[in-house]
Write a protein that holds these residues in place. Structure first.
Motif, PDB file in Angstrom:
ATOM      1  N   CYS A  19       0.843  -1.204   0.000  1.00  9.64           N
ATOM      2  CA  CYS A  19       0.000   0.000   0.000  1.00  9.64           C
ATOM      3  C   CYS A  19       0.870   1.242   0.000  1.00  9.64           C
ATOM      4  CB  CYS A  19      -0.943   0.030   1.200  1.00  9.64           C
ATOM      5  SG  CYS A  19      -2.025   1.479   1.148  1.00  9.64           S
ATOM      6  N   ASN A  20       1.002   1.827  -1.162  1.00  6.29           N
ATOM      7  CA  ASN A  20       1.681   3.114  -1.264  1.00  6.29           C
ATOM      8  C   ASN A  20       0.583   4.168  -1.181  1.00  6.29           C
ATOM      9  OD1 ASN A  20       3.385   5.217  -1.784  1.00  6.29           O
ATOM     10  ND2 ASN A  20       3.489   4.861  -3.989  1.00  6.29           N
ATOM     11  N   ASP A  21       0.307   4.605   0.044  1.00  7.92           N
ATOM     12  CA  ASP A  21      -0.854   5.482   0.223  1.00  7.92           C
ATOM     13  C   ASP A  21      -0.493   6.927  -0.105  1.00  7.92           C
ATOM     14  OD1 ASP A  21      -3.422   6.097   0.705  1.00  7.92           O
ATOM     15  OD2 ASP A  21      -3.366   5.811   2.870  1.00  7.92           O
ATOM     16  N   GLY A  22      -1.461   7.667  -0.564  1.00  7.55           N
ATOM     17  CA  GLY A  22      -1.219   9.082  -0.843  1.00  7.55           C
ATOM     18  C   GLY A  22      -2.186   9.625  -1.863  1.00  7.55           C
ATOM     19  N   GLU A  23      -2.007  10.901  -2.169  1.00  8.17           N
ATOM     20  CA  GLU A  23      -2.874  11.579  -3.142  1.00  8.17           C
ATOM     21  C   GLU A  23      -2.111  11.735  -4.445  1.00  8.17           C
ATOM     22  OE1 GLU A  23      -4.483  15.325  -1.661  1.00  8.17           O
ATOM     23  OE2 GLU A  23      -4.062  14.554   0.345  1.00  8.17           O
ATOM     24  N   ILE A  24      -2.755  11.447  -5.524  1.00 12.57           N
ATOM     25  CA  ILE A  24      -2.042  11.475  -6.812  1.00 12.57           C
ATOM     26  C   ILE A  24      -1.810  12.897  -7.311  1.00 12.57           C
ATOM     27  CG2 ILE A  24      -4.191  10.990  -8.116  1.00 12.57           C
ATOM     28  CD1 ILE A  24      -0.637   9.972  -9.131  1.00 12.57           C
ATOM     29  N   VAL A  25      -2.760  13.788  -7.106  1.00 13.38           N
ATOM     30  CA  VAL A  25      -2.534  15.170  -7.567  1.00 13.38           C
ATOM     31  C   VAL A  25      -2.750  16.129  -6.411  1.00 13.38           C
ATOM     32  CG1 VAL A  25      -3.132  16.953  -9.246  1.00 13.38           C
ATOM     33  CG2 VAL A  25      -3.449  14.561  -9.846  1.00 13.38           C
ATOM     34  N   ARG A  26      -1.700  16.745  -5.959  1.00 10.43           N
ATOM     35  CA  ARG A  26      -1.846  17.750  -4.902  1.00 10.43           C
ATOM     36  C   ARG A  26      -1.737  19.156  -5.481  1.00 10.43           C
ATOM     37  NH1 ARG A  26       2.327  16.708  -0.724  1.00 10.43           N
ATOM     38  NH2 ARG A  26       1.317  18.465   0.301  1.00 10.43           N
ATOM     39  N   LEU A  27      -1.226  19.255  -6.685  1.00 13.58           N
ATOM     40  CA  LEU A  27      -1.139  20.556  -7.347  1.00 13.58           C
ATOM     41  C   LEU A  27      -2.501  20.938  -7.904  1.00 13.58           C
ATOM     42  CD1 LEU A  27       2.088  19.898  -9.438  1.00 13.58           C
ATOM     43  CD2 LEU A  27       1.901  21.546  -7.569  1.00 13.58           C
ATOM     44  N   GLN A  28      -2.745  22.204  -8.039  1.00 16.26           N
ATOM     45  CA  GLN A  28      -3.927  22.637  -8.777  1.00 16.26           C
ATOM     46  C   GLN A  28      -3.781  22.118 -10.211  1.00 16.26           C
ATOM     47  OE1 GLN A  28      -6.655  24.199  -7.757  1.00 16.26           O
ATOM     48  NE2 GLN A  28      -5.910  24.218  -5.643  1.00 16.26           N
ATOM     49  N   PRO A  29      -4.910  21.778 -10.870  1.00 17.57           N
ATOM     50  CA  PRO A  29      -4.790  21.107 -12.170  1.00 17.57           C
ATOM     51  C   PRO A  29      -4.018  21.904 -13.216  1.00 17.57           C
ATOM     52  CG  PRO A  29      -7.074  21.766 -11.714  1.00 17.57           C
ATOM     53  CD  PRO A  29      -6.302  21.955 -10.440  1.00 17.57           C
ATOM     54  N   ASP A  30      -4.240  23.217 -13.244  1.00 21.97           N
ATOM     55  CA  ASP A  30      -3.545  24.015 -14.258  1.00 21.97           C
ATOM     56  C   ASP A  30      -2.073  24.218 -13.887  1.00 21.97           C
ATOM     57  OD1 ASP A  30      -4.491  25.515 -12.156  1.00 21.97           O
ATOM     58  OD2 ASP A  30      -5.627  26.926 -13.372  1.00 21.97           O
ATOM     59  N   VAL A  31      -1.788  24.219 -12.590  1.00 22.62           N
ATOM     60  CA  VAL A  31      -0.380  24.298 -12.165  1.00 22.62           C
ATOM     61  C   VAL A  31       0.338  23.025 -12.610  1.00 22.62           C
ATOM     62  CG1 VAL A  31       1.144  24.315 -10.148  1.00 22.62           C
ATOM     63  CG2 VAL A  31      -0.865  25.816 -10.215  1.00 22.62           C
ATOM     64  N   ARG A  32      -0.343  21.917 -12.455  1.00 23.30           N
ATOM     65  CA  ARG A  32       0.250  20.645 -12.887  1.00 23.30           C
ATOM     66  C   ARG A  32       0.574  20.675 -14.384  1.00 23.30           C
ATOM     67  NH1 ARG A  32      -1.591  15.715 -14.837  1.00 23.30           N
ATOM     68  NH2 ARG A  32      -0.369  13.939 -14.086  1.00 23.30           N
ATOM     69  N   LEU A  33      -0.379  21.210 -15.175  1.00 17.69           N
ATOM     70  CA  LEU A  33      -0.138  21.274 -16.623  1.00 17.69           C
ATOM     71  C   LEU A  33       1.068  22.161 -16.933  1.00 17.69           C
ATOM     72  CD1 LEU A  33      -3.726  21.627 -18.174  1.00 17.69           C
ATOM     73  CD2 LEU A  33      -2.292  19.593 -18.031  1.00 17.69           C
ATOM     74  N   VAL A  34       1.141  23.309 -16.262  1.00 19.48           N
ATOM     75  CA  VAL A  34       2.253  24.234 -16.522  1.00 19.48           C
ATOM     76  C   VAL A  34       3.582  23.566 -16.138  1.00 19.48           C
ATOM     77  CG1 VAL A  34       3.325  26.390 -15.738  1.00 19.48           C
ATOM     78  CG2 VAL A  34       0.884  26.335 -16.249  1.00 19.48           C
TER      79      VAL A  34
END
Ligand code: NA7
Length: 893
Positions: free
Chosen positions: A557-572
């Motif tokens: 179990c590698n627990d955690g959240e996959i995206v913690r960045l805001q979606p557009d920040v992630r894209l940038v």
């Protein structure tokens, strides 16, 4: 033949007990068929159950006149097998329901799928057996099924919504539902027909029903935006593109935003003239393509109310041009939702149908239906008599088909209805915490209905089957999403939903069409390509957010959240990472400046303000350039002295142009951006002293600049935030100018690098630790660094102007910004903090790129207005129209 299949299956299990398989698939539509094919090829035993009499899923049931797909058929096809693609040719741009059904039958035959499908069989309940680690599915026809994995391929629009109008049972005439249209011919000639509902189904059916019926009365509650499908053969240009390189075309679709390969539109509406916008719109109208018109006009159409309104008005103009009766045209023109926030429709002669003598529109906003009677429909103004009523009233979308299996009981006896009591909670729209080994294909939380379903289905099926294969290889028998991962996905979904305009409409996307259904944007709005990359990243991070177990292996179990960045920040950030740029500091000061100029030239243009001017002011050691942004409203206005970012080394009075424009519009104040001197040519304290001198000069010359005499305000980003903070301290010490408030956005406040954010965010978030080291080295020698003129945190803080301090979660400077805010507060300075979750150092200055930064800038503007003693205008008054959800929802209700 379907009946024979049922019989065959039933006899297989007639000797008692449940049918034993590795995987049960529920549904034999697009998703179920491909699943069966892949599972079989991977060596799993599988059975599909479907209540229909044959394959087809939604296309089995939706047989109403005019039923067609609304994505071009060359895109709305399987792509997993090039041989299959070669073997089938669509006859039209948008295929009819019979042709799509023939296609699905052809696929079922080609891969011999029917032998593993139990038709006429509904799953009545599903229970997770914790001892056996298996699902037991009971059915209404034949043996139950025991399986390791249970996959709901039940479609997003397959459970029709009940009519919820009083008196339906009393009606003595014929009743039809578009979503359950009879297989035998429905004769409407010479009859008085009512259609209730003007979504896609109604809009497709109405023109054809009108041609047959003696009279057709359409009952419309909400007008939809519709554009002509311009059906015919597949457009030559799209076909040529596909045929030129089929694999590349399909791959581009897989990584696109909507699952159809169109380029990303970069021009924003305010960069285009009226004539250019009209030309683009006319081209889209003539193209007859939903994805085209939804994505290719201008970049802000789906994220900004102003950009969107331009399209709404152009469509309304078309409606007025087609429909002869002005009152009917007005009723058919939507005013209560942004274009695209509710599914737009493709039509053939829809609006023109209202010019026929035998067609009447009843606007239910003006005369709601009171009841259905034995002979017709009664509104609160009139009584209508009908022979036939057609309900085109839509579906319990996205969740209806999943919850139709009731109960679904998972680990610890917990039922799906409990887990979803407040709306669908999922991880990726694929899995649900508490329900091990259960998968949904295109479930709520995945791009699904906001995408071309064909590539979305293939992506989900491939992801699931690949996981099952990997689990088998590794000895795992159960897989289950964790609560942390699921909660993180809900946050990410909500973050994505703030970017688009879907939240501004009451639609089946949000559950608003079903009375009592919890509301929230159900499909993933972040796009097909980004979603695919997230699913892949989960795998590469050892199934992040999943717990896997098996009888002979250790739990993983590698627990955690996959995206913690805001979606557009992630894209940038992903885009920057893909560019594989060398570190900025490796360019040298001049090289870095050149790079920044080039980078800034490629960003969206800043929005118009009342007036932009430039001039020269007197700095600490000579003249300095400045740029002035004046609002369109009549002055005089308070002045904000602004200091740009760039580590005391880069940038100039123009480099934060979009931010200054945006803040000028939001605050209704003058922004004066100062071109202070830079290191290494001018080291400490040149920038600090220039900042102070500029604030003093601007305060003294306020009236000439069109500003209000009296105190000024200061603001700055990054190193500019440092200069703004220092200016406030110097002004207090040196007897002026008077400063009414300070806005510090991600400011540098201290010379130590040991706070956690310097380590947590050392790399990967654009501003790196080593870049900050470089800036510090160029600007100030170690001996000077504790001077409050560069480390304001070390200065005396009492008596400073009120402050609004913005920090970003993924910024090395985060903790020193927080420390400064806390220190100001301890010193008795009124302080407000905005700790921006999921944001990075440049989130707020990348205006019109990082859309999720809007709400932060709204708060900054409110703070500045408060500091200046101005009333809190609505944004409209300040010259800006951003999304105003309450307004639009109120109008829609
Ligand atoms: P939709 O798009 O949900 O449309 C249903 C229509 O029925 C819509 O105009 C509704 O008005 C109307 N409706 C629903 N309930 C009522 C009642 N009680 N009284 C009056 N009018 C009502 O379903 P479709 O089948 O047309 O399309 C679904 C999707 O299938 C479509 O988007 C394509 O992707 C394929 P409302 O908007 O709720 O005011």
């Amino acid at each position: 033949m379907p009946e024979q299949m049922v019989a065959a299956r039933a006899s297989e299990t007639a000797n008692g007990g449940a049918q034993q398989v590795d995987v049960t698939v529920v549904g034999a539509g697009f998703a179920g068929l491909y699943l069966l094919h892949r599972l079989r090829k991977a060596g799993f035993t599988a059975v599909a159950l479907d209540s229909a009499g044959d394959v087809g899923g939604t296309w089995y049931w939706n047989r109403y006149p005019g039923a067609r797909c609304d994505i071009q058929t060359i895109d709305y096809s399987y792509t997993f097998d090039p041989e299959l693609e070669r073997a089938w040719t669509w006859s039209e741009k948008y295929a009819t329901q019979p042709e799509i059904l023939r296609y699905l039958g052809f696929v079922a035959d080609r891969y011999d799928l029917r032998r593993d499908i139990r038709f006429g069989t509904k799953v009545t309940a599903a229970t997770w057996d914790e001892a056996a680690d298996r699902w037991l599915l009971t059915t209404d026809n034949g043996a139950p099924v025991s399986c390791r994995h249970y996959i709901m391929a039940t479609g997003c629009l397959s459970t029709p919504k009940p009519p919820e109008i009083d008196g339906v049972k009393d009606f003595k005439g014929e009743i039809y539902f578009t979503g359950r249209w009879p297989h035998e011919e429905v004769k409407l000639a010479g009859k008085r027909v009512a259609v209730i509902g003007t979504g896609s189904s109604g809009i497709q059916a109405i023109p054809l029903i009108a041609e047959q019926a003696a009279h057709l009365t359409v009952f419309q509650r909400t007008a939809s935006f519709a554009l002509p499908a311009q059906n015919g053969p597949a457009p030559a240009d799209r076909l040529a593109l596909l045929e030129q390189d089929r694999a590349a075309y399909r791959e581009q679709a897989r990584w696109s935003l909507a699952g159809v390969p169109w380029p990303q539109q970069m021009d924003v509406s305010w960069q285009l003239s009226d004539a250019e916008r009209r030309e683009r719109f006319e081209k889209a109208w003539a193209a007859g393509d939903l994805v085209y018109i939804l994505t290719q006009l201008w970049a802000d159409q789906g994220v900004d109310v102003d950009g969107n309104t331009l399209i709404c008005e152009l469509i309304r103009e078309k409606v007025r041009g087609i429909v002869k009766d002005p009152e009917t045209a007005a009723a058919l023109s939507p005013h209560d939702h942004p274009f695209g926030s509710k599914r737009p429709c493709l039509d053939t002669n829809y609006y023109a149908t209202y010019n026929r003598d035998n067609v009447t529109l009843v606007n239910l906003r003006q005369e709601p239906i009171k009841a259905i009677t034995a002979t017709g429909i009664e509104t609160d103004k009139r009584t209508f008599e009908f022979d036939v009523i057609v309900f085109a009233t839509g579906f319990d979308a996205m969740t209806g088909a999943v919850t139709a299996v009731h109960p679904i009981t998972g680990r610890g006896g917990k039922s799906l209805s409990d887990i979803w009591a407040n709306g669908p909670q999922t991880y990726l729209g694929l899995t649900i915490a508490g329900l091990p080994n259960l998968f949904m294909i295109t479930g709520p939380g995945s791009p699904s209905v906001l995408s071309n379903m064909a590539p979305s289905i293939e992506q989900h099926v491939d992801w699931v089957v690949d996981r099952l294969i990997a689990m088998r290889e590794q000895g795992f028998t159960t897989v289950e999403a964790t609560d942390t991962a699921q909660a993180g996905w809900a946050r990410h979904m909500a973050d994505c939903a703030t970017v688009t305009l879907h939240r501004l409409a009451n639609t089946w996307y949000t559950g608003a069409n079903v009375p009592g259904k919890p509301q929230g944007v159900m499909p993933y709005t972040g796009g097909v390509g980004p979603y695919r990359s997230i699913c892949n990243e989960i795998v590469s991070q050892d199934m992040l957010g999943f717990r896997l177990t098996g009888p002979d292996v250790a739990e993983q179990c590698n627990d955690g959240e996959i995206v913690r960045l805001q979606p557009d920040v992630r894209l940038v950030l992903n885009m920057l990472a893909d560019m594989k740029l060398p570190p900025l500091e490796s360019f040298g000061a001049q090289g870095a400046r050149d790079f920044l100029n080039e980078f800034n030239a490629a960003r969206p243009a800043g929005r118009p303000v009342g007036e932009v001017g430039s001039g020269t002011l007197l700095g600490a050691d000579g003249p300095l350039p400045y740029r002035l942004y004046r609002p369109a409203t009549p002055g005089p206005h308070p002045i904000v002295v602004y200091f740009h970012g760039g580590g005391w080394v880069l940038g100039d009075e123009l480099s934060d142009d979009p931010f200054c424009r945006d803040m000028c519009r939001r605050t209704g104040m003058i922004f004066a951006s100062v071109g202070y001197r830079h290191a290494p040519e001018h080291r400490f304290p040149a920038a600090a002293e220039d900042g102070y001198a500029a604030a003093r000069w601007i305060a003294e010359h306020a009236a000439e600049l069109g500003g209000k005499p009296g105190p000024v305000l200061v603001a700055g980003w990054s190193a500019g935030g440092n200069i703004a903070a220092v200016t406030c301290q110097l002004a207090r010490e040196r007897g002026g100018p008077e400063i009414a408030g300070q806005l510090l956005v991600c400011p540098v406040t201290d010379c130590t690098f040991d706070r956690p954010s310097y380590t947590d965010n050392a790399t990967g978030y654009f501003l790196t630790r080593s870049l900050m080291y470089w800036f510090w080295d160029l600007y100030s020698s170690p001996a000077d660094r504790t001077d409050p003129r560069v480390s304001p945190l070390r200065g005396k803080l009492a008596g400073l102007p009120p402050a609004f301090v913005v920090t970003c979660e993924f910024d090395p400077l985060r903790d020193e910004g927080v420390a400064y805010a806390e220190a100001l507060a301890s010193a008795g300075v009124p302080v407000e903090q905005l700790q921006a979750r999921g944001h990075f150092h440049a989130s707020f200055t990348m205006v019109d790129v990082v859309i999720t930064g809007v709400s932060g800038r709204v708060k900054m503007a409110h703070a500045l207005r408060r500091f200046a003693g101005l009333a809190q205008e609505t944004e409209g008054e300040a010259g800006i129209r951003t999304a105003a959800p309450q307004e639009i929802n109120a109008a829609a209700s």
